[in-house]
Design an enzyme around this catalytic site. Structure first.
Site, PDB file in Angstrom:
ATOM      1  N   GLU A 192       0.787  -1.231   0.000  1.00 55.19           N
ATOM      2  CA  GLU A 192       0.000   0.000   0.000  1.00 55.19           C
ATOM      3  C   GLU A 192       0.822   1.286   0.000  1.00 55.19           C
ATOM      4  O   GLU A 192       0.921   1.986   1.016  1.00 55.19           O
ATOM      5  CB  GLU A 192      -0.969   0.000   1.189  1.00 55.19           C
ATOM      6  CG  GLU A 192      -1.897  -1.200   1.192  1.00 55.19           C
ATOM      7  CD  GLU A 192      -2.938  -1.162   2.300  1.00 55.19           C
ATOM      8  OE1 GLU A 192      -2.773  -0.375   3.240  1.00 55.19           O
ATOM      9  OE2 GLU A 192      -3.906  -1.903   2.208  1.00 55.19           O
ATOM     10  N   GLU A 242      -6.023  -8.223  -0.016  1.00 54.30           N
ATOM     11  CA  GLU A 242      -6.652  -8.043   1.291  1.00 54.30           C
ATOM     12  C   GLU A 242      -8.114  -7.696   1.096  1.00 54.30           C
ATOM     13  O   GLU A 242      -8.438  -6.856   0.252  1.00 54.30           O
ATOM     14  CB  GLU A 242      -6.028  -6.885   2.097  1.00 54.30           C
ATOM     15  CG  GLU A 242      -4.680  -7.166   2.678  1.00 54.30           C
ATOM     16  CD  GLU A 242      -4.102  -5.959   3.444  1.00 54.30           C
ATOM     17  OE1 GLU A 242      -4.876  -5.109   3.926  1.00 54.30           O
ATOM     18  OE2 GLU A 242      -2.868  -5.900   3.548  1.00 54.30           O
TER      19      GLU A 242
HETATM   20  C1  PNW Z   1      -4.636  -2.061   5.452  1.00 53.47           C
HETATM   21  N1  PNW Z   1      -7.028   4.029   5.296  1.00 53.47           N
HETATM   22  O1  PNW Z   1      -4.478  -0.795   5.963  1.00 53.47           O
HETATM   23  C2  PNW Z   1      -3.344  -2.746   5.842  1.00 53.47           C
HETATM   24  O2  PNW Z   1      -2.667  -3.396   4.807  1.00 53.47           O
HETATM   25  C3  PNW Z   1      -3.415  -3.588   7.068  1.00 53.47           C
HETATM   26  O3  PNW Z   1      -2.162  -3.590   7.707  1.00 53.47           O
HETATM   27  C4  PNW Z   1      -4.535  -3.130   7.957  1.00 53.47           C
HETATM   28  O4  PNW Z   1      -4.578  -3.849   9.159  1.00 53.47           O
HETATM   29  C5  PNW Z   1      -5.837  -3.289   7.188  1.00 53.47           C
HETATM   30  O5  PNW Z   1      -5.811  -2.589   5.965  1.00 53.47           O
HETATM   31  C6  PNW Z   1      -7.068  -2.839   7.956  1.00 53.47           C
HETATM   32  O6  PNW Z   1      -6.971  -1.485   8.273  1.00 53.47           O
HETATM   33  C7  PNW Z   1      -5.168   0.347   5.741  1.00 53.47           C
HETATM   34  O7  PNW Z   1      -6.984   4.858   6.235  1.00 53.47           O
HETATM   35  C8  PNW Z   1      -5.147   1.280   6.769  1.00 53.47           C
HETATM   36  O8  PNW Z   1      -7.643   4.283   4.233  1.00 53.47           O
HETATM   37  C9  PNW Z   1      -5.768   2.476   6.620  1.00 53.47           C
HETATM   38  C10 PNW Z   1      -6.399   2.780   5.426  1.00 53.47           C
HETATM   39  C11 PNW Z   1      -6.424   1.867   4.393  1.00 53.47           C
HETATM   40  C12 PNW Z   1      -5.801   0.641   4.557  1.00 53.47           C
END
Ligand code: PNW
Length: 452
Positions: free
Chosen positions: A167, A351
């Site tokens: 990401e 994911e």
């Molecule tokens: C992903 N946002 O994170 C990550 O790959 C994981 O580590 C995480 O645990 C999972 O999604 C759930 O949150 C994100 O703020 C964290 O848009 C934040 C965002 C998007 C993805």
């Protein structure tokens, strides 16, 4: 569950995902300090100031955790290696115990017939490198390529697939402009540099792995569909900017060797000099595209400086994160990604999942997964080449700024006792995956099996 393995093409891969800092227990095994330890220690950044010191203690329990992966019937396990566990100072001295750990982890997966799918960076930057500017320093592309050589030189021969960075948007924009993740900056100049450098480091790592003879290399993006909050031209413009910064910047860089004009309007003055010359590296050929998808966002204009936008609450049902549940946006995303960026390249959902308060009887999660699997089936019928789907996550874990409060696992973790308890969603997937054919894809892509 309504859907089962038999509904999907032969050789469609089902997997489950985790990341190092979120589960391993970073205070153990000789890992170096990371910018997440620093970020969590500063009041106000993380709920209750929690960090990854112990997390799920996966470091000492991975055999038991992989027994669960096998029991559920997953074909693949997506995990990450911690840069600071391999190289405590980010460069130089190797932590032999760290390399040995990932070596045993790879073997433990293969022994159970599970394909190891590695990510090299899932957010814990060694503090020694953060102190030198981290993602804002162009040298990070060299540092990252060197780390890639060290870790893949040891375990690359047993990986089914590999991706450099999880990401890029979270690594750069969320962490350097929104300040919600380490290093917690709110600075457009830092964000622009980090956005570019994270893609440069990605390209350099792909090249490093190719030179080792590895194949099946990909890039993993998080996608969030943006919808204008109303019909006004201002809201449509704000939603378009959100999409350009969140999605099109990174997909465009890697697949089309260009950044979207809508993002350049605000970012170009802050990009490092000569940024256009880096697209040959950034756009180094990959073998697959990984997409992480959770939600969509309603976007309205805001008075603030560029990009002058804000997320506003939407009407759809929400998860424990407060994120709206919208499987139809996943369908639209997959169709657009194929059309505008990836063409015939295989896509993996790397994911998908939801946080839920339900510790055992998580029927909401079963429903969420079912609806998103239906979206995948929908695009498969439209000819989009989706080759696999990974649930986030195996275990309840360290949900970054939310600490241990938000639970994404198929398996409940009691963070006092560290006892694991499979939830209803685990049992539902187990029965869904046990029916139908088993896949014939190899367990790993040994060196030399370079895909052309
Ligand atoms: C992903 N946002 O994170 C990550 O790959 C994981 O580590 C995480 O645990 C999972 O999604 C759930 O949150 C994100 O703020 C964290 O848009 C934040 C965002 C998007 C993805």
């Amino acid at each position: 569950m309504k859907h089962a393995r038999a509904d999907f093409p032969k050789d469609f891969l089902f997997g489950v995902a985790t990341s190092a800092y979120q589960i391993e227990g970073h205070a153990q095994g000789g890992a170096g300090r990371t910018h997440w330890d620093t970020f969590a220690a500063s009041p106000g950044n993380v709920v209750r100031g929690e960090n990854g010191d112990v997390a799920c203690d996966h470091l000492n329990r991975f055999e038991q955790d992989f027994d669960l992966v096998r029991e559920a019937g997953f074909d693949c396990y997506r995990f990450s290696t911690s840069w600071a566990r391999v190289l405590p100072d980010g460069r130089g001295q190797v932590n032999q115990a760290g390399l040995d750990y990932y070596d045993r982890l790879a073997d433990a997966l293969l022994e159970r017939g599970i394909r190891p799918c590695v990510t090299l960076y899932h957010w814990e930057l060694p503090s020694a490198l953060a102190d030198q500017g981290g993602w804002c320093n162009r040298d990070i592309a060299d540092w990252f390529a060197d780390y890639t050589q060290v870790i893949m030189g040891r375990i690359g021969d047993r990986m089914f697939s590999a991706a450099p960075i999880n990401e890029p948007w979270c690594v750069s924009w969320l962490s350097h402009f929104e300040g919600h993740h380490a290093p917690g900056l709110r600075d457009i100049r830092a964000a622009a540099r980090a956005m570019h450098h994270v893609l440069l480091a990605h390209g350099r790592a792909i090249q490093a792995m190719r030179s080792l003879g590895m194949g099946n290399l990909g890039a993993v993006f998080n996608l969030e569909w943006s919808e204008p909050a109303d019909d006004s031209a201002e809201a449509r413009l704000a939603a378009d900017r959100y999409d350009a910064i969140y999605n099109r910047f990174f997909l465009g860089g890697v697949f089309n060797k260009e950044y979207p004009q809508t993002a350049l309007e605000g970012l170009e003055p802050h990009l490092p000099k000569g940024w256009q010359n880096d697209f040959e590296t950034i756009g180094t050929r990959v073998d697959w595209c990984g997409l992480n998808y959770y939600t969509r966002k309603l976007i309205a204009p805001a008075d603030a400086a560029w990009p002058s936008l804000q997320e506003v609450p939407g009407p759809l049902p929400k998860t424990q994160m407060g994120w709206e549940i919208d499987p139809s946006a996943l369908t639209r995303f997959l169709v657009r990604t194929r059309k505008d960026y990836t063409g015939t390249l295989p896509i993996y959902i790397t994911e998908n999942g939801m946080a839920s308060e339900e510790r055992v009887q998580d029927d909401d999660r079963i429903d969420y997964l079912d609806k998103h699997l239906a979206a995948v089936l929908d695009v498969l019928a439209q000819g989009v080449p989706v080759n696999g789907y990974f649930v986030w996550s195996l275990l309840d874990n360290y949900e970054w700024a939310f600490g241990y409060e938000k639970r994404f696992g198929l398996v409940d973790v009691d963070f006092e006792t560290l006892v694991r308890t499979p939830k209803a969603s685990f049992m539902a997937l187990k029965s869904a995956l046990s029916e139908g054919q088993s896949v014939s894809q190899p367990l790993a892509q040994p060196f030399g099996a370079v895909h052309e």
